[in-house]
Motif scaffolding. Structure first.
Motif, mmCIF file in Angstrom:
data_model
loop_
_atom_site.group_PDB
_atom_site.id
_atom_site.type_symbol
_atom_site.label_atom_id
_atom_site.label_comp_id
_atom_site.label_asym_id
_atom_site.label_seq_id
_atom_site.Cartn_x
_atom_site.Cartn_y
_atom_site.Cartn_z
ATOM 1 N N ARG A 93 26.131 106.375 49.730
ATOM 2 C CA ARG A 93 26.978 105.273 49.235
ATOM 3 C C ARG A 93 27.808 105.680 48.017
ATOM 4 N NH1 ARG A 93 23.332 99.752 49.290
ATOM 5 N NH2 ARG A 93 23.238 99.471 51.538
ATOM 6 N N THR A 94 27.389 106.753 47.358
ATOM 7 C CA THR A 94 28.148 107.211 46.183
ATOM 8 C C THR A 94 29.576 107.602 46.557
ATOM 9 O OG1 THR A 94 27.068 109.303 46.591
ATOM 10 C CG2 THR A 94 26.262 108.050 44.711
ATOM 11 N N SER A 95 29.775 107.921 47.862
ATOM 12 C CA SER A 95 31.127 108.315 48.288
ATOM 13 C C SER A 95 32.032 107.090 48.470
ATOM 14 C CB SER A 95 31.055 109.100 49.601
ATOM 15 O OG SER A 95 30.548 108.262 50.623
ATOM 16 N N ALA A 96 31.473 105.896 48.321
ATOM 17 C CA ALA A 96 32.285 104.684 48.500
ATOM 18 C C ALA A 96 32.139 103.753 47.295
ATOM 19 C CB ALA A 96 31.874 103.983 49.786
ATOM 20 N N PRO A 97 32.563 104.223 46.095
ATOM 21 C CA PRO A 97 32.427 103.351 44.915
ATOM 22 C C PRO A 97 33.252 102.072 45.029
ATOM 23 C CG PRO A 97 33.784 105.257 44.386
ATOM 24 C CD PRO A 97 33.218 105.491 45.755
ATOM 25 N N GLU A 98 34.304 102.112 45.874
ATOM 26 C CA GLU A 98 35.134 100.912 46.042
ATOM 27 C C GLU A 98 34.341 99.788 46.720
ATOM 28 O OE1 GLU A 98 35.503 103.740 47.562
ATOM 29 O OE2 GLU A 98 35.957 103.470 49.683
ATOM 30 N N ILE A 99 33.239 100.132 47.376
ATOM 31 C CA ILE A 99 32.407 99.107 48.027
ATOM 32 C C ILE A 99 31.125 98.859 47.224
ATOM 33 C CG2 ILE A 99 31.081 98.513 50.117
ATOM 34 C CD1 ILE A 99 33.097 100.195 51.702
ATOM 35 N N TYR A 100 30.500 99.947 46.803
ATOM 36 C CA TYR A 100 29.176 99.815 46.191
ATOM 37 C C TYR A 100 29.149 100.011 44.674
ATOM 38 C CZ TYR A 100 27.561 99.822 50.964
ATOM 39 O OH TYR A 100 27.366 99.484 52.276
ATOM 40 N N GLY A 101 30.291 100.292 44.102
ATOM 41 C CA GLY A 101 30.328 100.497 42.652
ATOM 42 C C GLY A 101 29.620 101.785 42.268
ATOM 43 N N TYR A 102 29.010 101.775 41.090
ATOM 44 C CA TYR A 102 28.408 103.008 40.566
ATOM 45 C C TYR A 102 26.912 102.831 40.287
ATOM 46 C CZ TYR A 102 33.214 104.471 40.162
ATOM 47 O OH TYR A 102 34.518 104.806 40.465
ATOM 48 N N LYS A 103 26.227 102.080 41.182
ATOM 49 C CA LYS A 103 24.799 101.847 40.964
ATOM 50 C C LYS A 103 24.015 103.124 41.214
ATOM 51 C CE LYS A 103 25.638 97.324 42.847
ATOM 52 N NZ LYS A 103 25.773 96.740 44.168
ATOM 53 N N LYS A 104 22.877 103.240 40.483
ATOM 54 C CA LYS A 104 22.056 104.437 40.623
ATOM 55 C C LYS A 104 21.428 104.533 42.015
ATOM 56 C CE LYS A 104 20.881 105.399 35.849
ATOM 57 N NZ LYS A 104 19.879 105.226 34.799
ATOM 58 N N THR A 404 30.492 102.075 30.205
ATOM 59 C CA THR A 404 31.659 102.559 30.963
ATOM 60 C C THR A 404 32.342 101.461 31.778
ATOM 61 O OG1 THR A 404 30.144 103.224 32.696
ATOM 62 C CG2 THR A 404 30.844 104.948 31.158
ATOM 63 N N PHE A 405 31.961 100.200 31.545
ATOM 64 C CA PHE A 405 32.525 99.149 32.408
ATOM 65 C C PHE A 405 34.041 99.055 32.287
ATOM 66 C CE2 PHE A 405 33.777 95.603 29.715
ATOM 67 C CZ PHE A 405 33.113 95.860 28.524
ATOM 68 N N ILE A 406 34.569 99.323 31.087
ATOM 69 C CA ILE A 406 36.031 99.217 30.904
ATOM 70 C C ILE A 406 36.746 100.310 31.708
ATOM 71 C CG2 ILE A 406 36.372 100.626 28.803
ATOM 72 C CD1 ILE A 406 38.122 98.168 27.826
ATOM 73 N N THR A 407 36.069 101.475 31.853
ATOM 74 C CA THR A 407 36.628 102.567 32.656
ATOM 75 C C THR A 407 36.739 102.115 34.108
ATOM 76 O OG1 THR A 407 35.346 104.017 31.235
ATOM 77 C CG2 THR A 407 36.352 105.036 33.158
ATOM 78 N N HIS A 408 35.641 101.494 34.606
ATOM 79 C CA HIS A 408 35.636 101.060 36.001
ATOM 80 C C HIS A 408 36.549 99.853 36.219
ATOM 81 C CE1 HIS A 408 32.670 104.004 36.418
ATOM 82 N NE2 HIS A 408 31.647 103.322 35.933
ATOM 83 N N LEU A 409 36.720 99.061 35.161
ATOM 84 C CA LEU A 409 37.577 97.879 35.254
ATOM 85 C C LEU A 409 39.023 98.269 35.567
ATOM 86 C CD1 LEU A 409 37.128 94.806 34.731
ATOM 87 C CD2 LEU A 409 38.087 95.168 32.475
ATOM 88 N N PHE A 410 39.432 99.398 34.998
ATOM 89 C CA PHE A 410 40.819 99.844 35.180
ATOM 90 C C PHE A 410 40.944 100.932 36.245
ATOM 91 C CE2 PHE A 410 40.979 97.825 31.060
ATOM 92 C CZ PHE A 410 42.145 97.086 31.166
ATOM 93 N N GLU A 411 39.868 101.139 36.994
ATOM 94 C CA GLU A 411 39.909 102.203 37.997
ATOM 95 C C GLU A 411 40.871 101.858 39.129
ATOM 96 O OE1 GLU A 411 36.065 103.358 39.181
ATOM 97 O OE2 GLU A 411 36.775 105.192 40.125
ATOM 98 N N ALA A 412 41.601 102.869 39.572
ATOM 99 C CA ALA A 412 42.558 102.656 40.671
ATOM 100 C C ALA A 412 41.934 103.082 41.992
ATOM 101 C CB ALA A 412 43.812 103.463 40.407
ATOM 102 N N PHE A 413 42.064 102.251 43.006
ATOM 103 C CA PHE A 413 41.565 102.599 44.347
ATOM 104 C C PHE A 413 42.717 102.654 45.332
ATOM 105 C CE2 PHE A 413 37.715 100.804 42.396
ATOM 106 C CZ PHE A 413 36.834 101.832 42.647
#
Lengths: 413, 217
Positions: A93-104, A404-413
């Motif tokens: 699932r790490t290959s799909a952060p646009e679906i699952y985010g960055y959970k451990k 790191t939430f602000i980093t992910h908030l502005f992440e481009a997909f």
């Protein structure tokens, strides 16, 4: 001696089966622990061409163990068609952060996307066709198939939810720009910081007029689809208008036929607006070559033969930037460059008298025209930059503390 | 006339600008098909525009030959090169142009053994120009150029084996210069460029920037 032999045999009896089992187990586990939570769902934010599948990782996951997914249009079908086969230690699932985010725990689940159309060799499936999937785990000759049948139908989405951040930023920046455009209409006396390269335009054109030599405008290599080329044609329009007033000679070299056609129209209209339609010569806006290095050779030739008094390099440039600007420098021309190609900026700064760096290229049209509404956008750009700087500082501080939430908030997909 | 030359282009720019901006946020097949259609239009227009470009090129060089302007001899080579290439392109290795393009024909030979080496020759000049430009720039006349000189020397030394031979810190400092101050400046420029591009797009979409249509405002 006898005791030694006995010990050797006893050791051999115990050791050989153990070591063999170890080797065999490494290559192909004797038993497989099946994965769980096998589910299928329509891939979010796509055109309706894929179905996503996910299941939990198994303790047996290794390069020698494979996951095979079988597909069928019928729930009670034979499930003989193989949709995908992957090594069991890949595709998480790490290959799909646009679906699952960055959970451990993303590392504990597998994730794959199936393209039904590809699986069925380009066959067009009916809309909303439900497809059924079965998961099998294969290791050597051992194969276990899960009883669970997962099903989903691929549907197109009307909104890319992961681009909402981008959309919000666009709306905010657009609102700021529109606000300052309206504001500039009410307050036309707006302060603008000096841009040396643009202040020097008059000097360059005056010099060309006095010397009786042409002004050479060199377009970059990108076509009309590029925003830097559009900015370049806007600058060309302003320069052409001034040249028509000064009665100087303008030459515009192009490497794209569409850019050439637009440039011809822009220059013609500028001469018309200046009340000098007779001075416009369409042969002065021409195509020299459509390939990069023939373009360089041709423009370099024009520079050395005609020795223009001023050279303008405006647009997006690649490796030809330095060759053109250095050739121009050897002819003694005043050179003004403007580009948003940051890789070429050092070359222009080195060889040109003035360089419009990045955003200044987009500011040029407003700066030269001094039209209040256009100047309003410059103020908006500065406010936008201020906003981005605040976000950057905030993001840096938060990231330094592991947030790191602000980093992910502005992440481009 | 003003309606045709101004209003219609502005309406087209507005409609297409808004439509394509929305298209970016819609992943649906219909949206993807729209993008494909528009891209196809672009390619078709570009295909026809080649004729305009060719006309411009040949007309310009024909005028130069006719008027015998300085360097008109070079214009003959334009015609010579174009005619030779056209002939071999139409011949297509004896299969003629209405068949699929053949491999290993004289047309390919002209491309691989004339155009490509000629392009490479021009590209190779870049090395000498870099040297001459570097010589001019790296003269430590001001504080800024001194900093530039020092940074450039460290980065250059850090990129070649002798740098590591002199001191293991030189490649590390070179990497730091590239990864920190250089990247920061690059990103700063990119942020400014992006904002400028957004502002320019918006100006064009709402029609306050009309100079690309010709004639300023």
């Amino acid at each position: 001696m006898n005791l030694l032999k006995k010990s050797f045999f006893i050791s051999a009896i115990f050791f050989i089966p153990f070591s063999t089992a170890t080797v065999l187990f490494a290559q192909s586990p004797a038993f497989l622990i099946p994965p769980a939570e096998f589910t299928a769902f329509d891939t979010p934010n796509d055109a309706g061409e894929t179905i996503s599948l996910t299941w939990s990782a198994s303790p047996n996951d290794s390069p020698d163990v494979f996951y095979v997914i079988y597909i069928d249009k019928d729930k009670n079908g034979a499930f003989e068609k193989e949709a995908i086969r992957i090594k069991s230690n890949t595709s998480y699932r790490t290959s799909a952060p646009e679906i699952y985010g960055y959970k451990k725990k993303n590392n504990d689940y597998h994730y794959v996307q199936i393209f039904p159309k590809k699986v069925y060799n380009g066959e067009t499936l009916p809309k909303k066709q439900t497809l059924y999937f079965k998961l099998a785990m294969v290791s050597g000759d051992t194969k276990i198939t899960l009883d669970t049948i997962a099903s989903a139908s691929a549907r197109g989405n009307w909104l890319h939810t992961k681009k909402i951040n981008n959309f919000v930023i666009m709306i905010i920046l657009s609102a700021i720009i529109l606000y300052f455009i309206v504001h500039a209409r009410r307050n036309p006396d707006m302060f603008l910081r000096k841009i040396g390269g643009l202040d020097a335009v008059d000097e360059a054109l005056g010099r060309a007029t006095e010397m009786g030599k042409p002004v050479l405008f060199v377009h970059g290599l990108t076509g009309m689809g590029s925003i830097s080329t559009i900015a370049a044609t806007s600058i060309l329009s302003r320069i052409a208008r001034k040249i028509a007033d000064y009665d100087a000679n303008l030459k515009v070299v192009n490497n794209d036929p569409i850019v050439m056609s637009v440039s011809q129209e822009v220059v013609k209209e500028s001469y018309l607006e200046a009340g000098r339609p007779d001075a416009y010569n369409p042969d002065n806006v021409f195509l020299v070559a459509s390939e990069q290095f023939p373009y360089v050779a041709a423009v370099g030739g024009i520079m050395t033969r005609e020795k223009p008094a001023a050279n303008f390099f405006i647009g997006y440039f690649y490796a030809e930037a330095l060759i053109l600007a250095e050739t121009g420098a050897t002819t003694g021309a005043i050179q003004i460059a403007g580009t948003d190609a940051y890789t070429q900026l050092p070359f222009f700064i080195t060889t040109c008298d003035y360089t419009l760096i990045g955003e200044e290229l987009y500011a040029a049209s407003a700066y030269l025209s001094r039209e209040p509404m256009l100047m309003g956008t410059l103020r908006a750009q500065d406010v936008g930059k201020g906003l981005l700087i605040i976000i950057l500082i905030l993001g840096t501080i938060l990231a330094s503390f592991g947030l790191t939430f602000i980093t992910h908030l502005f992440e481009a997909f | 006339m003003n309606f045709l030359k101004r209003t219609i282009p502005l309406v087209v720019a507005f409609v297409m600008g808004v439509l394509m901006a929305i298209q970016y946020y819609v992943p649906h097949r219909i949206s993807q098909d729209l993008l494909e259609v528009v891209s196809r239009w672009d390619r078709i227009i570009a295909g026809f525009a080649v004729f305009i470009g060719a006309y411009s090129l040949f007309h310009l060089h024909w005028t130069r030959i006719k008027r015998k302007v300085e360097g008109w001899g070079y214009s003959i080579f334009v015609y010579f090169g174009a005619i030779i290439t056209l002939i071999f392109g139409f011949l297509n290795g004896g299969k003629f142009f209405w068949n699929d393009k053949q491999e290993g024909t004289m047309f390919d030979w002209l491309y691989f053994y004339v155009q490509v080496p000629a392009g490479a020759t021009i590209f190779s000049i870049l090395a000498f120009f870099i040297a001459s430009a570097a010589y001019r720039t790296f003269r430590a006349r001001t504080k800024e150029s001194t900093i530039l000189l020092i940074a450039a020397v460290i980065v250059m030394m850090g990129r070649v084996p002798i740098g590591n031979y002199i001191s293991q810190y030189i490649p590390a400092v070179a990497d730091w210069i590239m990864a920190v101050p250089n990247l920061a400046a690059k990103r700063g420029i990119l942020l400014g460029v992006s904002l400028g591009a957004i502002a320019t797009s918006l100006k064009i979409i709402i029609g306050i920037e009309r100079s690309y249509l010709g004639g300023g405002d």
